[in-house]
Design an enzyme around this catalytic site. Structure first.
Site, PDB file in Angstrom:
ATOM      1  N   TYR A  14      17.455  -3.628  22.667  1.00  0.00           N
ATOM      2  CA  TYR A  14      18.835  -3.817  22.212  1.00  0.00           C
ATOM      3  C   TYR A  14      18.969  -4.911  21.146  1.00  0.00           C
ATOM      4  CZ  TYR A  14      19.939  -1.184  26.437  1.00  0.00           C
ATOM      5  OH  TYR A  14      20.008  -0.216  27.410  1.00  0.00           O
ATOM      6  N   HIS A  19      26.047  -4.213  18.951  1.00  0.00           N
ATOM      7  CA  HIS A  19      26.664  -4.847  20.117  1.00  0.00           C
ATOM      8  C   HIS A  19      26.039  -6.210  20.414  1.00  0.00           C
ATOM      9  CE1 HIS A  19      29.837  -3.842  22.783  1.00  0.00           C
ATOM     10  NE2 HIS A  19      29.176  -3.283  23.765  1.00  0.00           N
ATOM     11  N   TYR A  64      24.105  -6.846  31.870  1.00  0.00           N
ATOM     12  CA  TYR A  64      24.450  -5.991  30.742  1.00  0.00           C
ATOM     13  C   TYR A  64      25.860  -6.334  30.305  1.00  0.00           C
ATOM     14  CZ  TYR A  64      20.064  -3.638  30.978  1.00  0.00           C
ATOM     15  OH  TYR A  64      18.719  -3.386  30.931  1.00  0.00           O
ATOM     16  N   ASN A  66      28.764  -5.050  30.080  1.00  0.00           N
ATOM     17  CA  ASN A  66      29.943  -4.760  30.889  1.00  0.00           C
ATOM     18  C   ASN A  66      30.079  -5.655  32.114  1.00  0.00           C
ATOM     19  OD1 ASN A  66      30.171  -2.760  29.000  1.00  0.00           O
ATOM     20  ND2 ASN A  66      29.966  -1.063  30.434  1.00  0.00           N
ATOM     21  N   ASN A 112      34.310  -4.105  26.315  1.00  0.00           N
ATOM     22  CA  ASN A 112      34.060  -4.169  27.753  1.00  0.00           C
ATOM     23  C   ASN A 112      33.487  -5.501  28.219  1.00  0.00           C
ATOM     24  OD1 ASN A 112      35.077  -1.598  28.214  1.00  0.00           O
ATOM     25  ND2 ASN A 112      33.092  -0.631  27.882  1.00  0.00           N
TER      26      ASN A 112
END
Length: 189
Positions: A14, A19, A64, A66, A112
């Protein structure tokens, strides 16, 4: 003391995602200020240092995105801080790629990670440094948004974001030393 939280998803897969610009900004800010993420605490990788006379703690939640609020809530309790002592560095779909926006409070705006923080700490009254990542092409359905935020920056877009991350690191330093009004006037674009 200020607690600066960069939002992102843990894991190398990631690291270059849109993000993860919060993590990327915090990494740059840490490097420029000789701070290393050498501790694991409160579901986060953390590092601490000083900017002028202000003690700071940098944190990259290892939950993560969220679930970021769980880490932030633990960090606030660990350091006995209030929501007004935190700065959250996040990506923002509603800002064009490379644009910055500092603000206190407001809604999660569909983010989120920010929504999780608001839920877990019970307030939206904290400072956010938003880094624009732009929206996906024309049709804006859910799958396209997910693919967009979890996608990596390409060529020209990467250059724009690198410049934005450098400016965001400057904005953090200004925010810590001169306050929200001064930093907003200088860096909101």
């Amino acid at each position: 003391m200020k607690l600066i939280i960069g939002l992102g998803n843990p894991g190398k897969e990631y690291s270059g995602n849109r993000h993860n610009v919060g993590f990327q900004c915090l990494s740059r800010f840490a490097k420029e200020n000789h701070i290393s993420f050498d501790k694991k605490c409160c579901l986060s990788r953390t590092g601490s240092g000083r900017i002028n006379d202000e003690e700071i703690v940098l944190a990259k939640p290892q939950t993560y995105m969220n679930l970021s609020g769980k880490a932030v809530n633990q960090l606030l309790r660990r350091y006995n801080l209030k929501a007004t002592d935190i700065i959250v560095v996040q990506d923002d779909l509603d800002l064009p790629a490379g644009k910055l926006r500092l603000r206190l409070g407001g809604s999660a705006g569909g983010h989120n990670g920010v929504s999780s923080i608001i839920t877990d700490i019970g307030t939206k009254e904290f400072i956010r440094l938003k880094i624009g990542i732009g929206k996906p092409d024309a049709r804006n359905n859910g799958a396209e948004v997910v693919d967009h935020v979890l996608g990596n920056f390409g060529g020209e877009e990467r250059e724009i974001i690198e410049t934005a991350i450098a400016r965001a690191a400057e904005a953090l330093a200004c925010l810590i030393t001169s306050g929200l009004d001064t930093a907003s006037n200088r860096f909101n674009c």
